[in-house]
Design an enzyme around this catalytic site. Structure first.
Site, PDB file in Angstrom:
ATOM      1  N   CYS A  84      35.997   6.526  37.383  1.00  0.00           N
ATOM      2  CA  CYS A  84      37.335   7.144  37.378  1.00  0.00           C
ATOM      3  C   CYS A  84      38.223   6.426  36.366  1.00  0.00           C
ATOM      4  O   CYS A  84      39.036   7.034  35.671  1.00  0.00           O
ATOM      5  CB  CYS A  84      37.968   7.060  38.768  1.00  0.00           C
ATOM      6  SG  CYS A  84      37.058   7.898  40.072  1.00  0.00           S
ATOM      7  N   ARG A 125      39.992  18.734  43.429  1.00  0.00           N
ATOM      8  CA  ARG A 125      40.235  17.962  42.205  1.00  0.00           C
ATOM      9  C   ARG A 125      39.258  16.788  42.114  1.00  0.00           C
ATOM     10  O   ARG A 125      38.669  16.525  41.062  1.00  0.00           O
ATOM     11  CB  ARG A 125      41.683  17.464  42.214  1.00  0.00           C
ATOM     12  CG  ARG A 125      42.087  16.530  41.087  1.00  0.00           C
ATOM     13  CD  ARG A 125      42.049  17.181  39.734  1.00  0.00           C
ATOM     14  NE  ARG A 125      40.737  17.112  39.108  1.00  0.00           N
ATOM     15  CZ  ARG A 125      40.413  17.675  37.963  1.00  0.00           C
ATOM     16  NH1 ARG A 125      41.315  18.383  37.296  1.00  0.00           N
ATOM     17  NH2 ARG A 125      39.207  17.561  37.458  1.00  0.00           N
ATOM     18  N   HIS A 150      41.219   7.146  33.613  1.00  0.00           N
ATOM     19  CA  HIS A 150      42.521   6.926  34.241  1.00  0.00           C
ATOM     20  C   HIS A 150      42.802   5.456  34.523  1.00  0.00           C
ATOM     21  O   HIS A 150      43.479   5.128  35.499  1.00  0.00           O
ATOM     22  CB  HIS A 150      42.604   7.724  35.550  1.00  0.00           C
ATOM     23  CG  HIS A 150      42.536   9.202  35.360  1.00  0.00           C
ATOM     24  ND1 HIS A 150      43.577   9.933  34.809  1.00  0.00           N
ATOM     25  CD2 HIS A 150      41.551  10.094  35.640  1.00  0.00           C
ATOM     26  CE1 HIS A 150      43.230  11.211  34.774  1.00  0.00           C
ATOM     27  NE2 HIS A 150      42.008  11.339  35.256  1.00  0.00           N
ATOM     28  N   CYS A 157      36.139  15.943  39.506  1.00  0.00           N
ATOM     29  CA  CYS A 157      36.071  14.685  38.762  1.00  0.00           C
ATOM     30  C   CYS A 157      34.665  14.095  38.832  1.00  0.00           C
ATOM     31  O   CYS A 157      34.134  13.589  37.834  1.00  0.00           O
ATOM     32  CB  CYS A 157      37.082  13.686  39.314  1.00  0.00           C
ATOM     33  SG  CYS A 157      38.793  14.035  38.837  1.00  0.00           S
TER      34      CYS A 157
END
Length: 265
Positions: free
Chosen positions: A174, A222, A178, A226
């Site tokens: 992730c 969402r 991000h 991802c």
């Protein structure tokens, strides 16, 4: 004539300079602003409010006594304090998993069957609509997830480890997208979800309506997507991993203003 030509040239150069100074993020922000007044999420909000009050399921009951963390039936302010620990299930739950618990205990639905249903279909679509309305009831409030309980702290730490875990054929995590400031994929800025606050346009924006595919996306969807983009196996709906990720991002979002349900490209 010479004066007119010079003036025209200067105006043209000013226009070019203005266009160059506008970032892709500015352009996307303007695009979203134009669409805000007609955000189709309002239709899902209306559906969700109706579902909350409607008597349904084998027990022919409404969800008006559902406890989202602030007492039976209290909706306003609940969204910005989830995920959180619930004593009755002895688990940390996010909004969607908590809704399924209420649908099971109050209305008699089979929670496991709902969790296995594809996004956007059957009762799963109703869960998304309910989550959209509940999120809208806390629009403008600031995130403040509780971390007093040991299970909440544990969920945060698990979520943090998952967020930075790298794997799969692309060796992604992730944090690959991000984890730092200033990253962008194509024309889309990628918010840094590790800072506090720092993800007001990330965690604080979902559920959101996706213009690109004409669908309402919940946080569970969402996160599911991802994992797909990381080339990881799809996580189970409402799994401990997805809830823990929500806890990690939600705690990091402390103080960020909720803009959900938002509108996304």
């Amino acid at each position: 004539m010479k004066t007119v030509l010079i003036t025209t040239a200067l105006l043209a150069l000013a226009g070019v300079a203005s266009a160059q100074s506008k970032s892709a993020a500015d352009g996307i922000a303007e695009y979203r602003k134009m669409l805000e007044d007609g955000n189709p999420a309002e239709l899902f909000e209306a559906k969700g409010e109706g579902l909350w009050k409607q008597k349904r399921g084998p027990k022919n009951a409404s969800l008006e006594q559902c406890d989202l963390g602030k007492g039976p039936g209290v909706v306003k302010g609940a969204f910005v304090e989830l995920p959180r620990y619930f004593a009755d299930t002895k688990k940390v739950q996010d909004l969607e998993t908590r809704l399924i618990t209420c649908m099971e205990t109050l209305q008699g639905f089979n929670g496991a069957d709902i969790a296995k249903t594809a996004f956007g279909r059957g009762e799963q679509a109703n869960v998304t609509a309910l989550a959209t309305w509940i999120a809208a009831e806390s629009r403008g409030l600031r995130f403040n997830l509780p971390q007093a309980h040991g299970e909440e702290q544990k969920s945060y730490e698990i979520g943090k480890r998952v967020f930075f875990f790298r794997g799969g054929p692309m060796d992604f995590s992730c944090a690959s997208c991000h984890g730092v400031d200033g990253l962008r994929i194509r024309l889309q800025d990628l918010p840094n979800l590790t800072k506090n606050p720092g993800d007001g346009i990330g965690f604080a924006a979902w559920p959101a309506y996706r213009v690109s595919n004409g669908q309402m996306w919940s946080m569970q969807l969402r996160l599911n997507d991802c994992f797909r983009q990381q080339r990881f196996p799809y996580p189970g709906f409402g799994s401990d991993v997805t809830v823990a990720l929500g806890t990690y991002m939600g705690v990091n979002a402390k103080g960020a203003q909720s803009i959900a349900p938002a509108i996304k490209r």
